[in-house]
Motif scaffolding. Structure first.
Motif, mmCIF file in Angstrom:
data_model
loop_
_atom_site.group_PDB
_atom_site.id
_atom_site.type_symbol
_atom_site.label_atom_id
_atom_site.label_comp_id
_atom_site.label_asym_id
_atom_site.label_seq_id
_atom_site.Cartn_x
_atom_site.Cartn_y
_atom_site.Cartn_z
ATOM 1 N N GLN A 242 -3.185 -15.809 -1.819
ATOM 2 C CA GLN A 242 -1.802 -16.058 -1.526
ATOM 3 C C GLN A 242 -0.903 -14.919 -0.678
ATOM 4 N N ARG A 243 -0.327 -15.677 0.521
ATOM 5 C CA ARG A 243 0.245 -14.755 1.417
ATOM 6 C C ARG A 243 1.680 -14.454 1.244
ATOM 7 N N VAL A 244 1.990 -13.101 1.529
ATOM 8 C CA VAL A 244 3.383 -12.697 1.096
ATOM 9 C C VAL A 244 3.585 -11.901 2.796
ATOM 10 N N ALA A 245 4.502 -12.076 3.386
ATOM 11 C CA ALA A 245 5.032 -11.506 4.456
ATOM 12 C C ALA A 245 6.047 -10.597 4.208
ATOM 13 N N GLU A 246 5.789 -9.412 4.398
ATOM 14 C CA GLU A 246 6.952 -8.156 4.163
ATOM 15 C C GLU A 246 7.868 -8.209 5.123
ATOM 16 N N SER A 247 7.276 -8.580 6.334
ATOM 17 C CA SER A 247 7.728 -8.378 7.694
ATOM 18 C C SER A 247 7.153 -9.373 8.630
ATOM 19 N N GLY A 248 7.744 -9.518 9.858
ATOM 20 C CA GLY A 248 6.900 -10.333 11.015
ATOM 21 C C GLY A 248 5.595 -9.512 11.022
ATOM 22 N N ALA A 249 5.497 -8.193 11.213
ATOM 23 C CA ALA A 249 4.027 -7.626 11.312
ATOM 24 C C ALA A 249 3.311 -7.092 10.110
ATOM 25 N N GLU A 250 4.101 -6.921 8.971
ATOM 26 C CA GLU A 250 3.427 -6.379 7.714
ATOM 27 C C GLU A 250 3.092 -7.685 6.684
ATOM 28 N N VAL A 251 2.020 -8.291 6.684
ATOM 29 C CA VAL A 251 1.435 -9.083 5.688
ATOM 30 C C VAL A 251 0.218 -8.866 4.923
ATOM 31 N N HIS A 252 0.831 -9.511 3.430
ATOM 32 C CA HIS A 252 -0.112 -9.026 2.410
ATOM 33 C C HIS A 252 -0.855 -10.421 2.110
ATOM 34 N N TYR A 253 -2.020 -10.454 1.585
ATOM 35 C CA TYR A 253 -2.804 -11.359 0.837
ATOM 36 C C TYR A 253 -3.474 -10.915 -0.343
ATOM 37 N N SER A 254 -2.985 -11.806 -1.594
ATOM 38 C CA SER A 254 -3.527 -11.357 -2.802
ATOM 39 C C SER A 254 -4.699 -12.404 -3.333
ATOM 40 N N SER A 255 -5.454 -11.740 -3.942
ATOM 41 C CA SER A 255 -6.770 -12.692 -4.357
ATOM 42 C C SER A 255 -6.059 -13.572 -5.710
ATOM 43 N N PRO A 256 -6.638 -14.883 -5.926
ATOM 44 C CA PRO A 256 -6.139 -15.539 -6.821
ATOM 45 C C PRO A 256 -5.954 -14.750 -8.380
ATOM 46 N N ASP A 257 -6.853 -13.913 -8.595
ATOM 47 C CA ASP A 257 -6.681 -13.440 -10.091
ATOM 48 C C ASP A 257 -6.154 -12.093 -9.936
ATOM 49 N N ARG A 258 -5.381 -11.682 -8.720
ATOM 50 C CA ARG A 258 -4.611 -10.409 -8.546
ATOM 51 C C ARG A 258 -5.173 -9.429 -8.686
ATOM 52 N N SER A 259 -6.552 -9.335 -8.443
ATOM 53 C CA SER A 259 -7.391 -8.129 -8.624
ATOM 54 C C SER A 259 -7.384 -7.188 -7.367
ATOM 55 N N GLN A 260 -7.305 -7.803 -6.530
ATOM 56 C CA GLN A 260 -7.202 -7.145 -4.894
ATOM 57 C C GLN A 260 -6.156 -7.833 -4.130
ATOM 58 N N GLU A 261 -5.746 -6.676 -3.228
ATOM 59 C CA GLU A 261 -4.612 -7.258 -2.012
ATOM 60 C C GLU A 261 -5.270 -6.699 -0.743
ATOM 61 N N ILE A 262 -4.915 -7.375 0.015
ATOM 62 C CA ILE A 262 -5.408 -6.932 1.548
ATOM 63 C C ILE A 262 -3.850 -6.844 2.351
ATOM 64 N N VAL A 263 -3.988 -5.892 3.021
ATOM 65 C CA VAL A 263 -2.713 -5.579 3.900
ATOM 66 C C VAL A 263 -2.825 -5.300 5.369
ATOM 67 N N ALA A 264 -2.160 -5.815 6.236
ATOM 68 C CA ALA A 264 -2.379 -5.551 7.811
ATOM 69 C C ALA A 264 -0.926 -5.277 8.273
ATOM 70 N N ASN A 265 -0.859 -4.574 9.190
ATOM 71 C CA ASN A 265 0.714 -4.310 9.738
ATOM 72 C C ASN A 265 0.292 -3.490 11.215
ATOM 73 N N ALA A 266 1.132 -3.557 12.083
ATOM 74 C CA ALA A 266 1.364 -2.982 13.404
ATOM 75 C C ALA A 266 2.826 -2.522 13.541
ATOM 76 N N THR A 267 2.820 -1.200 14.176
ATOM 77 C CA THR A 267 4.108 -0.460 14.364
ATOM 78 C C THR A 267 3.927 0.136 15.547
ATOM 79 N N PRO A 268 5.087 0.532 16.363
ATOM 80 C CA PRO A 268 4.957 1.527 17.499
ATOM 81 C C PRO A 268 4.439 2.746 17.172
ATOM 82 N N ALA A 269 3.469 3.249 17.884
ATOM 83 C CA ALA A 269 2.776 4.549 17.553
ATOM 84 C C ALA A 269 3.576 5.782 17.962
ATOM 85 N N ARG A 270 3.778 6.628 16.922
ATOM 86 C CA ARG A 270 4.468 7.866 17.068
ATOM 87 C C ARG A 270 3.734 8.936 16.546
ATOM 88 N N GLY A 271 3.684 9.924 17.068
ATOM 89 C CA GLY A 271 2.968 11.201 16.398
ATOM 90 C C GLY A 271 1.379 11.017 16.060
#
Length: 202
Positions: free
Chosen positions: A83-112
């Motif tokens: 299941q896909r859930v987009a928290e924002s344009g660049a931050e996206v979550h995917y949850s397994s059907p049994d909700r035992s795992q989630e994968i997240v990816a994101n991109a932001t401007p690099a600072r520090g």
């Protein structure tokens, strides 16, 4: 989601665990007990003897089969049937059907410095939820510098295992993370490695 200085995915992961403990969002998120350190050195990277690049850029000539582009910033191959859930344009979550795992990816401007930012974020994680650090240090990802953060916490009375990978390219900070229950350790790490393998900055 918990606000964490300069670290969106790290903050999202920690915030998700807190939300799971509080039961505020109905989604099972967090970290589990389990394995040792994640493998963050994989394959050839564009421009490092791996995938051919488009002239004048570090973008691969072709993306992995089934890749999905997110906000024009990166492409990846999400696990099929999740299941896909987009928290924002660049931050996206995917949850397994049994909700035992989630994968997240994101991109932001690099600072520090990314490691310093995650070390600051860790100070908040230490305040509860049975946080236990496994690893937080510099590493490599496809031959380039990276930061790896791995820890366990408790959420809704259950242990979770969190793995985060952060690296930077062309002024952008990319983060790929997962959290999962210990009883799906083998599957979870396999899925996470496959996602990292196909993750492509654009």
């Amino acid at each position: 989601m918990a606000a964490v200085v300069g670290v969106v995915v790290a903050g999202a992961v920690a915030g998700a665990v807190i939300a799971a403990e509080a039961g505020s969002n109905g989604r099972t998120q967090g970290t589990s007990a389990g394995s040792d350190h994640p493998s963050v050195s994989s394959g050839g990277r564009s421009g490092t003897g791996g995938t051919p690049t488009v002239a004048g850029t570090s973008r691969p000539a072709s993306l992995p089969s089934g890749a999905r582009t997110e906000a024009g910033l990166y492409a990846w191959v999400p696990p099929p049937g999740w299941q896909r859930v987009a928290e924002s344009g660049a931050e996206v979550h995917y949850s397994s059907p049994d909700r035992s795992q989630e994968i997240v990816a994101n991109a932001t401007p690099a600072r520090g410095d990314l490691l310093e930012q995650w070390e600051q974020a860790e100070q908040e994680r230490r305040k509860g939820l049975g946080y236990r650090r496994i690893r937080l240090d510099r590493g490599t990802f496809r031959g380039g510098p990276a930061v790896v953060w791995e820890y366990t916490v408790m959420g809704k009375g259950r242990p979770w295992h969190v793995r985060l990978l952060g690296f930077r390219e062309h002024g952008t900070s990319y983060e790929v993370s997962t959290w999962y229950h210990p009883d799906v350790e083998d599957r979870a790490t396999r899925v996470y490695d496959e996602v990292k393998e196909g993750f492509t900055p654009l």
